[in-house]
Design a protein around this motif. Sequence first.
Motif, PDB file in Angstrom:
ATOM      1  N   GLU A 261       0.856  -1.255   0.076  1.00 12.97           N
ATOM      2  CA  GLU A 261      -0.162  -0.068   0.145  1.00 12.97           C
ATOM      3  C   GLU A 261       0.861   1.157   0.062  1.00 12.97           C
ATOM      4  OE1 GLU A 261      -2.752  -0.209   3.211  1.00 12.97           O
ATOM      5  OE2 GLU A 261      -3.807  -1.990   2.454  1.00 12.97           O
ATOM      6  N   GLY A 262       1.863   1.144   0.728  1.00 15.29           N
ATOM      7  CA  GLY A 262       2.820   2.324   0.641  1.00 15.29           C
ATOM      8  C   GLY A 262       3.582   2.520  -0.664  1.00 15.29           C
ATOM      9  N   GLU A 265       0.757   4.130  -2.859  1.00 14.19           N
ATOM     10  CA  GLU A 265       0.789   5.621  -2.398  1.00 14.19           C
ATOM     11  C   GLU A 265       1.852   6.404  -2.831  1.00 14.19           C
ATOM     12  OE1 GLU A 265       0.355   8.204   1.992  1.00 14.19           O
ATOM     13  OE2 GLU A 265       0.304   6.089   1.740  1.00 14.19           O
ATOM     14  N   VAL A 268       1.968   7.285  -6.364  1.00  7.79           N
ATOM     15  CA  VAL A 268       0.827   8.354  -6.767  1.00  7.79           C
ATOM     16  C   VAL A 268       1.489   9.745  -6.303  1.00  7.79           C
ATOM     17  CG1 VAL A 268      -1.362   9.284  -6.233  1.00  7.79           C
ATOM     18  CG2 VAL A 268      -1.033   6.849  -6.478  1.00  7.79           C
ATOM     19  N   VAL A 269       2.261   9.803  -5.352  1.00 10.02           N
ATOM     20  CA  VAL A 269       2.823  10.886  -4.863  1.00 10.02           C
ATOM     21  C   VAL A 269       3.950  11.511  -5.739  1.00 10.02           C
ATOM     22  CG1 VAL A 269       3.970  12.001  -2.996  1.00 10.02           C
ATOM     23  CG2 VAL A 269       1.964  10.614  -2.286  1.00 10.02           C
ATOM     24  N   CYS A 273       1.566  12.759  -8.761  1.00 14.05           N
ATOM     25  CA  CYS A 273       1.321  14.218  -8.604  1.00 14.05           C
ATOM     26  C   CYS A 273       2.346  15.234  -8.378  1.00 14.05           C
ATOM     27  CB  CYS A 273       0.830  14.085  -6.895  1.00 14.05           C
ATOM     28  SG  CYS A 273      -0.692  13.003  -6.728  1.00 14.05           S
ATOM     29  N   GLU A 337      -2.832  13.524   6.883  1.00  7.85           N
ATOM     30  CA  GLU A 337      -2.008  13.922   5.878  1.00  7.85           C
ATOM     31  C   GLU A 337      -2.679  15.093   4.924  1.00  7.85           C
ATOM     32  OE1 GLU A 337      -0.317  10.505   4.053  1.00  7.85           O
ATOM     33  OE2 GLU A 337       1.143  10.240   5.666  1.00  7.85           O
ATOM     34  N   ARG A 341      -0.552  16.597   1.797  1.00  7.09           N
ATOM     35  CA  ARG A 341      -0.830  16.355   0.544  1.00  7.09           C
ATOM     36  C   ARG A 341      -1.479  17.413  -0.404  1.00  7.09           C
ATOM     37  NH1 ARG A 341       2.029  12.853   1.375  1.00  7.09           N
ATOM     38  NH2 ARG A 341       1.652  10.789   1.688  1.00  7.09           N
TER      39      ARG A 341
END
Length: 472
Positions: A261-262, A265, A268-269, A273, A337, A341
């Motif tokens: 999951e990390g 994430e 995505v970051v 993003c 967060e 974010r």
Amino acid sequence: MQGQPQMQPVPGRLMPQQAQPIPGQPMPGQPVMYAPPPAQVRVYAQPRFAPTVTQEMRIRAGMQAPQQVVTDTPWTGAVRKAQPKTQPDSTGNIVRLVAAILVLIGLVVGLALLALVGGLSFGVRLFALIGLSAIPLLGIIAYVLWLDRWRPQPKLLLGICLLWGAVAAVILTLAFSIAGEIALALAGFRGVPSLIGTVIQAPILEESTKTVLLLVIVLAARRYFEGPLDGLVYGSLIGAGFAFTENILYLGGAWNEGQVEGLMELFVVRCLCAPLLHTTFSTAAGVSIGLAARKWPWWSLILMWLPGLVLGMVLHGFWNGSMVLLSVIDQEITHNEIVSRTGMIILSIIYSAAWIALGLILRRSERMHTQNMLGDYANSGWLTHAEVDMLGTWKGRKNGRDWAKSFPGGKEEMKTMIRTSGKLATTRMRVLAGIGGEQERNIERAELKQFSDARDRLLAASKQTVSRQTVR
């Protein structure tokens, strides 16, 4: 020109005794006939982000008129009208080519070693990590190549920039970081505090190791680093390569810790993003060097590396510091967060929008600069203003290629004319700025002959096609 009255030399023009003879010109001792300049002299607009060209500069770098002034070319009307055996400076080009190939080979070897280390660290998962990290990389490369279409730079240099960021800059950054830690330990310090390392040390080391290649390129191959758009292209690829390797390391570290999951994430970051951070940081130094590359002496290029380098460091440090501050706010106040974010996305959008917009502005400026430089040749009789209008616009180039397709070999000749027109714009600016001396004038003459020969072959092919159609 025989049979025409002898003309007086035009003030500011290069006289035959000042230049090397070119094919078709009278030999020394024979009477010289001067061609009159075009009846209409046009003033072309000065682009932004390009050095101002004064009339005094044009007089000082005067251009010799052709024996036959070009007044009209059929191909430009239809669409709206030999390469020299040896090029000037060919020896220097060969040396630079060999050096570039050796550098490329070294970077490829370094990439293979990094891949080996990555395989030992991540196993078969390395292929998945490469695929995830390549998503933003491919998007950046596509946009950069689109920006570079007007006057494409050598693919060899583009590949070196990409690999430098992905391999050499990463290795050098790690090496200097380790050396710094060892030096501090020997001096009795426990190391650099985390905040200082994130906000100060990392930006200084990373931006220095990334952008030093820009300095090498502009000093060793200045002809291929002629303006701020070139600097943006090179700097962007260096930054994209660095981010690619960095993303693999960060994503692989998260995966090795069993945090699937990390991992997603973090993907995505970092990759979705905030994909353009290192690209934006490296671009600053490239643009600052490019602003000086067209007109200023070689030592000024080194000085102009510094303001862009510092700006990239400041942008980098501001980003890292902002992320640390927002994380502290989340931990101490919101306990989630959302603030970090949100702040990350907003700041990333600002950085990315600035980089994209700068690319578009410089791309338009590059087109106007080409048109402005080609205007000198039109005002001297080597080209027509109609040719400048076509070769200096996207629409004109497209129409020219479409028209040339109907003739045997016409498409290739048109490509030669378009490519050579870009070279001529670069060469003319160097002559105006007094860079390269007589060698640059020899290059200009060779490129003018290359352009004229391609135009003659294209027109001959069009006439043959028309004659065949008429006979039928």
